[in-house]
Enzyme design. Structure first.
Site, PDB file in Angstrom:
ATOM      1  N   GLY A   1       0.822  -1.218   0.000  1.00 19.14           N
ATOM      2  CA  GLY A   1       0.000   0.000   0.000  1.00 19.14           C
ATOM      3  C   GLY A   1       0.845   1.252   0.000  1.00 19.14           C
ATOM      4  CB  ALA A   2       4.269   1.849  -0.953  1.00 18.63           C
TER       5      ALA A   2
ATOM      6  NE  ARG B   1      -4.516   5.460  -3.156  1.00 16.62           N
ATOM      7  CZ  ARG B   1      -5.600   5.151  -2.449  1.00 16.62           C
ATOM      8  NH1 ARG B   1      -6.179   6.053  -1.696  1.00 16.62           N
ATOM      9  NH2 ARG B   1      -6.104   3.924  -2.498  1.00 16.62           N
TER      10      ARG B   1
ATOM     11  N   GLY C   1      16.934  10.549  -2.983  1.00 18.45           N
ATOM     12  CA  GLY C   1      18.260   9.934  -3.117  1.00 18.45           C
ATOM     13  C   GLY C   1      18.246   8.425  -3.068  1.00 18.45           C
TER      14      GLY C   1
ATOM     15  CG  ASN D   1       0.791   1.227   4.873  1.00 19.96           C
ATOM     16  OD1 ASN D   1       0.520   1.949   5.816  1.00 19.96           O
ATOM     17  ND2 ASN D   1       0.382   1.512   3.622  1.00 19.96           N
TER      18      ASN D   1
ATOM     19  CE1 TYR E   1      -8.742   0.309   9.415  1.00 18.16           C
ATOM     20  CE2 TYR E   1      -9.020   1.428  11.523  1.00 18.16           C
ATOM     21  CZ  TYR E   1      -8.299   1.224  10.360  1.00 18.16           C
ATOM     22  OH  TYR E   1      -7.141   1.937  10.141  1.00 18.16           O
TER      23      TYR E   1
ATOM     24  CE  LYS F   1      -5.616  -1.329  10.125  1.00 25.47           C
ATOM     25  NZ  LYS F   1      -4.418  -1.500   9.296  1.00 25.47           N
TER      26      LYS F   1
HETATM   27  P1  NAP Z   1      -4.989   5.161   2.051  1.00 28.29           P
HETATM   28  O1  NAP Z   1      -4.526   6.557   1.838  1.00 28.29           O
HETATM   29  O2  NAP Z   1      -6.419   4.817   1.847  1.00 28.29           O
HETATM   30  O3  NAP Z   1      -4.082   4.171   1.170  1.00 28.29           O
HETATM   31  C1  NAP Z   1      -4.340   2.801   1.193  1.00 28.29           C
HETATM   32  C2  NAP Z   1      -3.213   2.066   0.485  1.00 28.29           C
HETATM   33  O4  NAP Z   1      -3.463   0.661   0.590  1.00 28.29           O
HETATM   34  C3  NAP Z   1      -3.130   2.399  -0.993  1.00 28.29           C
HETATM   35  O5  NAP Z   1      -1.777   2.399  -1.356  1.00 28.29           O
HETATM   36  C4  NAP Z   1      -3.849   1.218  -1.646  1.00 28.29           C
HETATM   37  O6  NAP Z   1      -3.402   0.916  -2.963  1.00 28.29           O
HETATM   38  C5  NAP Z   1      -3.447   0.094  -0.705  1.00 28.29           C
HETATM   39  N1  NAP Z   1      -4.341  -1.060  -0.750  1.00 28.29           N
HETATM   40  C6  NAP Z   1      -5.638  -1.136  -0.381  1.00 28.29           C
HETATM   41  N2  NAP Z   1      -6.106  -2.382  -0.570  1.00 28.29           N
HETATM   42  C7  NAP Z   1      -5.075  -3.107  -1.082  1.00 28.29           C
HETATM   43  C8  NAP Z   1      -4.925  -4.448  -1.496  1.00 28.29           C
HETATM   44  N3  NAP Z   1      -5.937  -5.320  -1.444  1.00 28.29           N
HETATM   45  N4  NAP Z   1      -3.720  -4.845  -1.980  1.00 28.29           N
HETATM   46  C9  NAP Z   1      -2.674  -3.970  -2.053  1.00 28.29           C
HETATM   47  N5  NAP Z   1      -2.762  -2.686  -1.667  1.00 28.29           N
HETATM   48  C10 NAP Z   1      -3.949  -2.267  -1.196  1.00 28.29           C
HETATM   49  O7  NAP Z   1      -4.679   4.689   3.556  1.00 28.29           O
HETATM   50  P2  NAP Z   1      -3.735   5.304   4.694  1.00 28.29           P
HETATM   51  O8  NAP Z   1      -4.529   6.270   5.484  1.00 28.29           O
HETATM   52  O9  NAP Z   1      -2.420   5.702   4.140  1.00 28.29           O
HETATM   53  O10 NAP Z   1      -3.569   4.009   5.617  1.00 28.29           O
HETATM   54  C11 NAP Z   1      -2.481   3.113   5.496  1.00 28.29           C
HETATM   55  C12 NAP Z   1      -2.548   2.131   6.655  1.00 28.29           C
HETATM   56  O11 NAP Z   1      -2.536   2.846   7.891  1.00 28.29           O
HETATM   57  C13 NAP Z   1      -3.827   1.293   6.670  1.00 28.29           C
HETATM   58  O12 NAP Z   1      -3.519  -0.026   7.106  1.00 28.29           O
HETATM   59  C14 NAP Z   1      -4.695   1.993   7.696  1.00 28.29           C
HETATM   60  O13 NAP Z   1      -5.616   1.122   8.278  1.00 28.29           O
HETATM   61  C15 NAP Z   1      -3.639   2.466   8.670  1.00 28.29           C
HETATM   62  N6  NAP Z   1      -4.052   3.604   9.502  1.00 28.29           N
HETATM   63  C16 NAP Z   1      -4.441   4.785   8.927  1.00 28.29           C
HETATM   64  C17 NAP Z   1      -4.816   5.828   9.759  1.00 28.29           C
HETATM   65  C18 NAP Z   1      -5.242   7.160   9.230  1.00 28.29           C
HETATM   66  O14 NAP Z   1      -5.723   7.988  10.039  1.00 28.29           O
HETATM   67  N7  NAP Z   1      -5.110   7.447   7.956  1.00 28.29           N
HETATM   68  C19 NAP Z   1      -4.795   5.665  11.146  1.00 28.29           C
HETATM   69  C20 NAP Z   1      -4.385   4.453  11.678  1.00 28.29           C
HETATM   70  C21 NAP Z   1      -4.023   3.432  10.847  1.00 28.29           C
HETATM   71  P3  NAP Z   1      -4.067   1.631  -4.288  1.00 28.29           P
HETATM   72  O15 NAP Z   1      -3.572   3.052  -4.278  1.00 28.29           O
HETATM   73  O16 NAP Z   1      -3.524   0.855  -5.435  1.00 28.29           O
HETATM   74  O17 NAP Z   1      -5.533   1.539  -4.104  1.00 28.29           O
END
Ligand code: NAP
Length: 248
Positions: A13-14, A16, A55, A91, A156, A160
């Site tokens: 999930g890198a 975004r 880099g 991630n 969720y 987690k």
């Molecule tokens: P995000 O912006 O929605 O990005 C999600 C990422 O996961 C994207 O790169 C997406 O890929 C990828 N993804 C989703 N389903 C996938 C799958 N089946 N296979 C491969 N890649 C997949 O989420 P984020 O906020 O950065 O969150 C990242 C992590 O942190 C998650 O595990 C989330 O639960 C955790 N987290 C987030 C927060 C928060 O406040 N944002 C807080 C606590 C924990 P595509 O771009 O190709 O769709």
């Protein structure tokens, strides 16, 4: 400190958000980073560009984390090309919010397969080369919601919280091979995932956050760099919260 030169990493999930920031931070410290994504290729390419601007270097690695064979094949391919896999960051995740009584089977299954199965498929594939190299860092991205619970987020939160038990078990299983397993527990981080949270809810969360701001993906990435480093070699089975004090 925190020099990752010569390390080979994969971040799911890198494309975004938090995953992108982690990939860029690891690459900036010298790691070669495989940038996993599911659908958004252009976004993943932008991550790779940002890594190069910092880099570093790496490659794109598209796969769906819920596809066990695809995950295994991708990690084996990375190992074949780079002769090592040192750092694996689980991630990729989804947040599908609904009250328990309204939650569909599909919503539950998608949440658990993406957030839990996906992380374990990655860990299973990556621990093997880590063991061979007698050096490894598995890092799972959990959430403050897994610690606190939250109405509308039972699935969720379950997914987690599961990552904590997983990382603690992996930590114990592979400690003798110098492989550590830890968990990051971010609070409210400004990304696509949280973009649709209603204003009233955002205000409530902000009020409950002692540091008085939402987190940035880079706040989480800095913690990932630490856990991935040589310096964190005596840290395993731990949960590191990056939440501005929202949950202490
Ligand atoms: P995000 O912006 O929605 O990005 C999600 C990422 O996961 C994207 O790169 C997406 O890929 C990828 N993804 C989703 N389903 C996938 C799958 N089946 N296979 C491969 N890649 C997949 O989420 P984020 O906020 O950065 O969150 C990242 C992590 O942190 C998650 O595990 C989330 O639960 C955790 N987290 C987030 C927060 C928060 O406040 N944002 C807080 C606590 C924990 P595509 O771009 O190709 O769709």
């Amino acid at each position: 400190m925190f020099d990752l030169k010569g390390r080979v990493a994969v971040v799911t999930g890198a494309s975004r958000g938090i995953g992108r920031a982690i990939a860029v931070a690891l690459a900036g410290r010298g790691a070669y980073v495989a940038v996993n994504y599911a659908k958004q290729r252009e976004a993943a390419e932008a991550t790779l560009e940002a890594m190069r601007a910092a880099g570093g270097d790496g490659e794109l690695m598209p796969f769906d984390v819920t596809d066990s064979k695809a995950v295994t094949d991708a990690i084996e391919g990375l190992f074949a090309r780079k002769k090592a896999v040192h750092i694996a960051v689980a991630n990729a995740g989804v947040a599908i919010d609904n009250l328990l009584l309204r939650m569909s089977d599909d919503e539950l299954t998608t949440t658990l397969t993406t957030n839990v199965h996906g992380a374990l498929y990655l860990a299973r594939a990556a621990v093997r080369p880590m063991m061979r190299g007698r050096w490894g860092r598995f890092i799972a991205v959990s959430s403050v919601i897994g610690q606190m619970g939250n109405p509308g987020q039972t699935a969720y939160a379950t997914s987690k919280a599961a990552l904590v038990g997983a990382a603690r078990s992996i930590a114990k299983e592979y400690a003798s091979r110098n492989v550590t397993a830890n968990v990051l527990a971010p609070g409210f981080i400004d990304t696509d995932m949280t973009a649709s949270v209603p204003e009233a809810m955002r205000a409530k969360i902000l009020e409950a956050t002692p540091l008085g701001r939402f987190g940035r993906p880079e706040d989480v990435a800095a913690a990932a760099v630490y856990l991935a480093s040589e310096e964190a070699g005596y840290v395993t089975g731990q949960v590191l919260a990056i939440n501005g004090g929202l949950y202490v």
